[in-house]
Write a protein that holds these residues in place. Structure first.
Motif, PDB file in Angstrom:
ATOM      1  N   UNK A   1      28.450 -12.287  -5.017  1.00 34.35           N
ATOM      2  CA  UNK A   1      28.275 -13.709  -4.700  1.00 34.35           C
ATOM      3  C   UNK A   1      29.032 -14.109  -3.442  1.00 34.35           C
ATOM      4  N   UNK A   2      30.090 -13.375  -3.100  1.00 29.81           N
ATOM      5  CA  UNK A   2      30.928 -13.734  -1.963  1.00 29.81           C
ATOM      6  C   UNK A   2      30.799 -12.818  -0.754  1.00 29.81           C
ATOM      7  N   UNK A   3      29.922 -11.817  -0.821  1.00 31.66           N
ATOM      8  CA  UNK A   3      29.723 -10.941   0.327  1.00 31.66           C
ATOM      9  C   UNK A   3      29.005 -11.713   1.427  1.00 31.66           C
ATOM     10  N   UNK A   4      29.456 -11.521   2.641  1.00 40.86           N
ATOM     11  CA  UNK A   4      28.948 -12.299   3.764  1.00 40.86           C
ATOM     12  C   UNK A   4      27.551 -11.889   4.220  1.00 40.86           C
ATOM     13  N   UNK A   5      27.201 -10.614   4.068  1.00 43.93           N
ATOM     14  CA  UNK A   5      25.865 -10.190   4.479  1.00 43.93           C
ATOM     15  C   UNK A   5      25.314  -9.140   3.523  1.00 43.93           C
ATOM     16  N   UNK A   6      24.109  -9.374   3.065  1.00 41.96           N
ATOM     17  CA  UNK A   6      23.346  -8.433   2.264  1.00 41.96           C
ATOM     18  C   UNK A   6      21.911  -8.476   2.758  1.00 41.96           C
ATOM     19  N   UNK A   7      21.224  -7.346   2.700  1.00 41.59           N
ATOM     20  CA  UNK A   7      19.828  -7.360   3.121  1.00 41.59           C
ATOM     21  C   UNK A   7      18.992  -8.113   2.085  1.00 41.59           C
ATOM     22  N   UNK A   8      17.787  -8.507   2.476  1.00 43.29           N
ATOM     23  CA  UNK A   8      16.939  -9.360   1.642  1.00 43.29           C
ATOM     24  C   UNK A   8      16.554  -8.700   0.320  1.00 43.29           C
ATOM     25  N   UNK A   9      16.304  -7.402   0.341  1.00 44.76           N
ATOM     26  CA  UNK A   9      15.916  -6.696  -0.883  1.00 44.76           C
ATOM     27  C   UNK A   9      17.073  -6.669  -1.877  1.00 44.76           C
ATOM     28  N   UNK A  10      18.258  -6.365  -1.403  1.00 41.31           N
ATOM     29  CA  UNK A  10      19.438  -6.334  -2.275  1.00 41.31           C
ATOM     30  C   UNK A  10      19.720  -7.718  -2.831  1.00 41.31           C
ATOM     31  N   UNK A  11      19.606  -8.729  -2.003  1.00 46.33           N
ATOM     32  CA  UNK A  11      19.825 -10.101  -2.453  1.00 46.33           C
ATOM     33  C   UNK A  11      18.839 -10.471  -3.553  1.00 46.33           C
ATOM     34  N   UNK A  12      17.573 -10.143  -3.379  1.00 45.57           N
ATOM     35  CA  UNK A  12      16.565 -10.451  -4.396  1.00 45.57           C
ATOM     36  C   UNK A  12      16.843  -9.704  -5.703  1.00 45.57           C
ATOM     37  N   UNK A  13      17.239  -8.443  -5.589  1.00 44.18           N
ATOM     38  CA  UNK A  13      17.556  -7.656  -6.778  1.00 44.18           C
ATOM     39  C   UNK A  13      18.723  -8.273  -7.545  1.00 44.18           C
ATOM     40  N   UNK A  14      19.785  -8.606  -6.829  1.00 41.70           N
ATOM     41  CA  UNK A  14      20.962  -9.165  -7.486  1.00 41.70           C
ATOM     42  C   UNK A  14      20.674 -10.531  -8.102  1.00 41.70           C
ATOM     43  N   UNK A  15      19.884 -11.342  -7.419  1.00 39.34           N
ATOM     44  CA  UNK A  15      19.525 -12.661  -7.954  1.00 39.34           C
ATOM     45  C   UNK A  15      18.738 -12.505  -9.255  1.00 39.34           C
ATOM     46  N   UNK A  16      17.822 -11.536  -9.298  1.00 34.68           N
ATOM     47  CA  UNK A  16      17.042 -11.295 -10.512  1.00 34.68           C
ATOM     48  C   UNK A  16      17.906 -10.680 -11.614  1.00 34.68           C
ATOM     49  N   UNK A  17      18.756  -9.728 -11.252  1.00 35.86           N
ATOM     50  CA  UNK A  17      19.607  -9.049 -12.225  1.00 35.86           C
ATOM     51  C   UNK A  17      20.563 -10.020 -12.914  1.00 35.86           C
ATOM     52  N   UNK A  18      21.201 -10.871 -12.133  1.00 38.72           N
ATOM     53  CA  UNK A  18      22.192 -11.795 -12.679  1.00 38.72           C
ATOM     54  C   UNK A  18      21.600 -13.158 -13.044  1.00 38.72           C
ATOM     55  N   UNK A  19      20.292 -13.317 -12.817  1.00 40.46           N
ATOM     56  CA  UNK A  19      19.595 -14.575 -13.119  1.00 40.46           C
ATOM     57  C   UNK A  19      20.271 -15.766 -12.425  1.00 40.46           C
ATOM     58  N   UNK A  20      20.493 -15.586 -11.117  1.00 44.87           N
ATOM     59  CA  UNK A  20      21.139 -16.597 -10.287  1.00 44.87           C
ATOM     60  C   UNK A  20      20.209 -16.916  -9.122  1.00 44.87           C
ATOM     61  N   UNK A  21      20.146 -18.169  -8.738  1.00 47.02           N
ATOM     62  CA  UNK A  21      19.352 -18.555  -7.584  1.00 47.02           C
ATOM     63  C   UNK A  21      19.951 -17.951  -6.315  1.00 47.02           C
ATOM     64  N   UNK A  22      19.094 -17.502  -5.414  1.00 49.41           N
ATOM     65  CA  UNK A  22      19.558 -16.891  -4.163  1.00 49.41           C
ATOM     66  C   UNK A  22      20.472 -17.826  -3.372  1.00 49.41           C
ATOM     67  N   UNK A  23      20.269 -19.106  -3.510  1.00 52.72           N
ATOM     68  CA  UNK A  23      21.047 -20.087  -2.755  1.00 52.72           C
ATOM     69  C   UNK A  23      22.523 -20.094  -3.138  1.00 52.72           C
ATOM     70  N   UNK A  24      22.859 -19.487  -4.260  1.00 52.78           N
ATOM     71  CA  UNK A  24      24.252 -19.421  -4.706  1.00 52.78           C
ATOM     72  C   UNK A  24      25.045 -18.326  -3.997  1.00 52.78           C
ATOM     73  N   UNK A  25      24.360 -17.399  -3.370  1.00 51.87           N
ATOM     74  CA  UNK A  25      25.030 -16.289  -2.698  1.00 51.87           C
ATOM     75  C   UNK A  25      25.512 -16.711  -1.311  1.00 51.87           C
TER      76      UNK A  25
END
Length: 101
Positions: free
Chosen positions: A62-86
């Motif tokens: 949640x606090x990493x400054x840069x992640x690629x789009x695929x990783x961000x989508x995976x983490x948002x789905x895995x943790x059931x969190x909206x992408x805007x929270x990252x």
């Protein structure tokens, strides 16, 4: 009995720039999590979960400054969190890429 996990257990392509003798899992956990999330194999992901657990990975990601789009989508789905929270999503919105829009 479970074997203790060391940095050498992770894929060598992830940590070509790391001195293994000086690596500390607590001190370098943000670096380790980011490398595994973006460039790791499934075995690296499983090792990462064994070392830190999903809650710690969630907090760090949640606090990493840069992640690629695929990783961000995976983490948002895995943790059931909206992408805007990252943090990386918010940071990307501050600096739009006009070439790919």
């Amino acid at each position: 009995m479970k074997k203790e996990i060391s940095i050498e257990d992770f894929s060598p392509h992830l940590f070509w720039d790391v001195d293994f003798s000086d690596f500390d899992f607590q001190k370098h956990k943000i670096h380790l999590v980011q490398k595994v999330l973006e460039h790791g194999l499934i075995k690296d992901w499983n090792l990462l979960k064994d070392v830190y657990g999903l809650n710690t990975i969630k907090e760090i990601s949640l606090n990493i400054r840069s992640l690629d789009a695929v990783t961000l989508s995976y983490l948002a789905a895995l943790f059931n969190i909206d992408k805007k929270e990252f943090r990386c999503y918010k940071h990307r919105q501050l600096f739009p890429n006009y070439w790919n829009s």
